[in-house]
Design an enzyme around this catalytic site. Structure first.
Site, PDB file in Angstrom:
ATOM      1  N   ASP A  28      37.386  40.876  32.343  1.00  0.00           N
ATOM      2  CA  ASP A  28      36.622  40.341  31.387  1.00  0.00           C
ATOM      3  C   ASP A  28      35.449  40.927  30.996  1.00  0.00           C
ATOM      4  O   ASP A  28      34.848  41.798  31.885  1.00  0.00           O
ATOM      5  CB  ASP A  28      36.138  38.821  32.049  1.00  0.00           C
ATOM      6  CG  ASP A  28      37.111  37.785  32.368  1.00  0.00           C
ATOM      7  OD1 ASP A  28      38.350  38.116  32.149  1.00  0.00           O
ATOM      8  OD2 ASP A  28      36.777  36.598  32.810  1.00  0.00           O
ATOM      9  N   ASP A  57      46.474  32.204  30.533  1.00  0.00           N
ATOM     10  CA  ASP A  57      45.635  33.038  31.381  1.00  0.00           C
ATOM     11  C   ASP A  57      46.557  33.417  32.820  1.00  0.00           C
ATOM     12  O   ASP A  57      47.728  33.201  32.636  1.00  0.00           O
ATOM     13  CB  ASP A  57      44.591  32.381  32.193  1.00  0.00           C
ATOM     14  CG  ASP A  57      43.111  33.397  32.555  1.00  0.00           C
ATOM     15  OD1 ASP A  57      43.501  34.506  32.686  1.00  0.00           O
ATOM     16  OD2 ASP A  57      42.302  32.794  32.315  1.00  0.00           O
TER      17      ASP A  57
END
Ligand code: GLA
Length: 393
Positions: free
Chosen positions: A205, A150
């Site tokens: 997201d 990430d």
């Protein structure tokens, strides 16, 4: 003197190029699996959930149709020991990660984990910055097969440098691990990451509750908005390097069947990774049917590895095409209206690339051969739904 210098430079360059690479022959088709985030986020993830999800992946037939990775997302890690090695959150994972990886492997599945290029993960657990080689070594030792990496808390870091660093660390650790870059598309990884990762996120997201469009706090997007963000990226995808519009939200929130079918179909058309994010233990029969539709999965997993692209855009009605191996192609009619829409299928005027007449047409969701492309027809596509055809030469 000059020639010695040149010799040293050549030695250095060839030595670094030995290590400066990702593992080849991985993710030759888009990865398929399950990831904990969309249902369990930080709070709910633990070793029981992961074990039961591995069981369910086998029992509910997902393994049989190609799903293989079970990925723990954020919140399995809690600190670092005096030597800089990562410490597992023992409250959530009392048996440790190695035991869990072994369990997943014993089911014939593969095991994935999550970290972050910065100082902390997005849920404020320890990130890998400064510990890349130690973390990669640990993952290899545990038997990790997939790493999602990430991009939170990376202020001042260069994305290329940070992702290449972890790629090199993984390579040095010696275990083939799929490297899933989660940099949200901020630095256009599609332009530089072909030799860095096996897949890279192209967007922020997906809304894990499965909303159709719009966004929550500017961070979570409805899946149809994510589709729009993939337009033009098709040329960057191929075997071993995929655009990732984020995980599936099928089965989450109260996504209706038609939208779940459309979402799954568009991910299949986009050659997107198919990472389910619902609770596989108690999914509805219709969600299970959608996630395990073999014909749609074959479109996604086609070995040609082409990402689908839009060939017709009528505002709220689109036609997408995905070239397949052996000259086949998939065509998806995507109705974005909130009412049923009639569309005149006129094979020669649909802007289909490399279309050369006379294909057999199979309607994939109906699982029915409906004729050939010698005949045009009017078709009604239900509201927020798709019709997907496979054209076979
Ligand atoms: C970011 C990622 C998500 C998820 C969370 C975990 O938001 O984009 O996919 O991994 O972090 O904290």
């Amino acid at each position: 003197m000059k020639s010695i210098y040149l010799f040293l430079v050549v030695c250095f360059l060839s030595a670094s190029s030995i290590y400066a690479q990702k593992f080849e022959n991985l993710a030759l088709t888009p990865p398929m699996g399950w990831n904990s985030w969309n249902t369990f986020e930080c709070e709910g993830v633990n070793e029981t959930v992961i074990r039961e999800m591995a069981d369910a992946m086998v029992e509910k037939g997902l393994k049989d149709v190609g799903y293989e990775y079970i990925v723990i997302d954020d919140c399995w890690q809690i600190g670092r020991d005096d030597n800089g090695y990562i410490i597992v959150d023992k409250e959530k994972f009392p048996s440790g990660i190695k035991v869990l990886a072994d369990y997943v492997h014993s089911k014939g599945l593969k095991f994935g984990i999550y970290s972050d290029a910065g100082t902390m993960t997005c849920a404020r657990r320890p990130g890998s910055k400064g510990f890349e080689y130690k973390d990669a070594e640990t993952y290899a030792k545990w038997g990790v097969d997939y790493l999602k990496y990430d991009w939170c808390f990376t202020e001042g870091q260069d994305a290329k440098t940070s992702y290449k660093l972890m790629r090199d660390a993984l390579y040095k650790a010696g275990r083939p691990i799929v490297f899933s870059m989660c940099e949200w598309g901020e630095n256009k990884p599609w332009e530089w990451a072909e030799n860095v990762g096996h897949l890279w996120r192209t967007t922020l997201d997906i809304d894990m509750n499965g909303r159709y469009d719009g966004n929550v706090n500017g961070n979570l997007f409805g899946w149809s908005d994510l589709v729009d963000m993939q337009v033009g990226l098709e040329k960057y995808a191929g075997p071993g390097h995929w655009n990732d519009p984020d995980m599936l939200a099928v089965g989450n929130g109260d996504m209706p069947i038609n939208e779940a079918r459309a979402h799954f179909s568009m991910w299949a058309m986009l050659a997107a990774p198919l990472m389910a994010g619902n609770d596989l233990r108690n999914m509805s029969f219709s969600d299970q049917e959608i996630l395990t539709n073999k014909e749609l999965i074959a479109i996604n997993q086609d070995v040609l590895g082409k990402q689908g692209f839009k060939v017709v855009d009528l505002g709220n009605f689109e036609v997408w095409q995905k070239p397949l191996s052996n000259g086949d192609m998939a065509i998806c009619l995507f109705n974005r209206e909130i009412k049923n829409t009639k569309y005149q299928v006129n094979w020669n005027q649909m802007n289909i690339k490399d279309f050369s007449g006379a294909y057999t047409i199979k309607n994939l969701w109906q699982n029915k051969v409906i004729g050939t492309t010698d005949t045009n027809f009017l078709i009604e596509v239900p509201a927020r739904d798709v019709v997907v055809f496979r054209l076979t030469k």
